[in-house]
Design an enzyme around this catalytic site. Structure first.
Site, PDB file in Angstrom:
ATOM      1  CG  ASP A   7      -1.936   1.246   1.633  1.00  0.00           C
ATOM      2  OD1 ASP A   7      -2.358   1.320  -0.035  1.00  0.00           O
ATOM      3  OD2 ASP A   7      -2.350   2.015   2.217  1.00  0.00           O
ATOM      4  CB  SER A   8       0.291   5.158  -1.042  1.00  0.00           C
ATOM      5  OG  SER A   8      -1.231   4.816  -0.220  1.00  0.00           O
ATOM      6  CB  CYS A  70      -2.052   1.879  -3.244  1.00  0.00           C
ATOM      7  SG  CYS A  70      -2.733   3.120  -3.768  1.00  0.00           S
ATOM      8  CD  GLU A 150      -3.430   8.879   6.025  1.00  0.00           C
ATOM      9  OE1 GLU A 150      -2.158   9.341   6.513  1.00  0.00           O
ATOM     10  OE2 GLU A 150      -3.246   7.996   6.053  1.00  0.00           O
ATOM     11  CB  CYS A 179     -10.036   5.091  -1.538  1.00  0.00           C
ATOM     12  SG  CYS A 179      -8.417   5.529  -0.363  1.00  0.00           S
ATOM     13  CG  HIS A 181      -6.884   5.454   3.551  1.00  0.00           C
ATOM     14  ND1 HIS A 181      -6.761   5.637   2.913  1.00  0.00           N
ATOM     15  CD2 HIS A 181      -6.932   6.609   4.680  1.00  0.00           C
ATOM     16  CE1 HIS A 181      -4.905   5.780   2.849  1.00  0.00           C
ATOM     17  NE2 HIS A 181      -5.136   6.604   4.303  1.00  0.00           N
TER      18      HIS A 181
HETATM   19  N1  DGL Z   1      -3.842   3.753  -0.884  1.00  0.00           N
HETATM   20  C1  DGL Z   1      -4.684   4.444  -1.457  1.00  0.00           C
HETATM   21  C2  DGL Z   1      -5.796   4.426  -2.256  1.00  0.00           C
HETATM   22  O1  DGL Z   1      -6.232   2.972  -2.220  1.00  0.00           O
HETATM   23  C3  DGL Z   1      -5.443   5.646  -1.065  1.00  0.00           C
HETATM   24  C4  DGL Z   1      -3.904   6.802  -0.095  1.00  0.00           C
HETATM   25  C5  DGL Z   1      -3.144   7.113  -1.231  1.00  0.00           C
HETATM   26  O2  DGL Z   1      -3.904   8.000  -1.798  1.00  0.00           O
HETATM   27  O3  DGL Z   1      -2.460   6.527  -0.839  1.00  0.00           O
HETATM   28  O4  DGL Z   1      -5.503   4.776  -3.634  1.00  0.00           O
END
Ligand code: DGL
Length: 246
Positions: A7-8, A70, A150, A179, A181
């Site tokens: 993940d990012s 991600c 976050e 996403c 989150h």
């Molecule tokens: N993990 C990213 C996604 O699911 C969200 C956070 C980011 O922008 O890196 O797209």
């Protein structure tokens, strides 16, 4: 079996949670690129470059599969990751669409896709949904939800203002949480759209998808989770304790 989970940042822990609940793997090696998050506002080439760097990191662990939690990575980097990996690479977009189709037969239903700018502008969800006959689709980048989550803002005035800003009086039949989150604001989204609105969660979708596509026998012991981050791994571990209870 060992899964690499990319993940990012910390958001992919929502996908880790679903994988852990189903005990699909002996070990999950999680890497969050916390030094360079968010990926959502970045362009395709940057997302691909960062993803290939993550792949090099994962190769040290000899994984059996790479899962990109991600959505922004899943939208842009899967072909390059697959070209450079000697193990299967699975993203979250196709599983999300498959899960939606199983739960929603009405092709006229209004489907709202929410995600980062990178995910929405890739048109990946939109294209897959159209291929499956859905045509009443709204896709909306909702990046404000990422920093709110976050900050552990899962309810209340600020979140409601952001939902009003993005959605107004829209009342879709289904929402794809495109996403990492967004599963954390499920309750707020349900109370905004109404309890009848179907919400698709990437983590749950990918568990079903993996069970169908791969010969997985549940691990005998509970899955070991190894956490790595490109910056501040202690923060990732703390969030994991709060979201996953471990
Ligand atoms: N993990 C990213 C996604 O699911 C969200 C956070 C980011 O922008 O890196 O797209």
């Amino acid at each position: 079996m060992r899964a690499a989970l990319f993940d990012s940042g910390v958001g992919g822990l929502t996908v880790a949670k679903s994988l852990l609940e189903h005990n699909l793997f002996d070990e999950i090696v999680y890497f969050g690129d916390t030094a360079r998050v968010p990926y959502g506002p970045k362009d395709k080439n940057t997302i691909i470059r960062y993803s290939l760097e993550a792949l090099e990191f994962f190769k040290n662990f000899d994984p059996d599969i790479l899962i990109t939690a991600c959505n922004s990575v899943s939208a842009h980097a899967l072909p390059e990751l697959r070209k450079n990996a000697s193990f299967p690479v699975v993203g979250v977009i196709e599983p999300g669409v498959v899960a939606l189709e199983k739960k929603l037969q009405d092709k006229d239903a209004h489907i709202l896709i929410i995600g980062t700018r990178a995910t929405i502008s890739s048109h990946k969800y939109q294209t897959l949904l159209k291929k499956r006959g859905f045509h009443n689709i709204t896709a909306k980048a909702t990046p404000l939800f990422v920093p709110l989550v976050e900050e552990e803002i899962f309810e209340g005035e600020i979140l409601e203002a952001a939902m009003r800003h993005y959605f107004g009086d829209m009342r879709p039949d289904a929402v794809i949480l495109g996403c990492t989150h967004f599963p954390l604001i499920t309750e707020a989204l349900k109370s905004y759209f109404g309890q009848k609105t179907l919400l698709i969660h990437s983590g749950e979708a990918i568990v079903e998808y993996l069970q169908e596509q791969f010969p997985l026998t549940p691990a005998k012991n509970s899955t070991t989770l190894k956490l790595f981050a490109s910056e501040n791994p202690e923060k990732l571990k703390k969030i994991a304790q709060s979201w996953l209870g471990r």
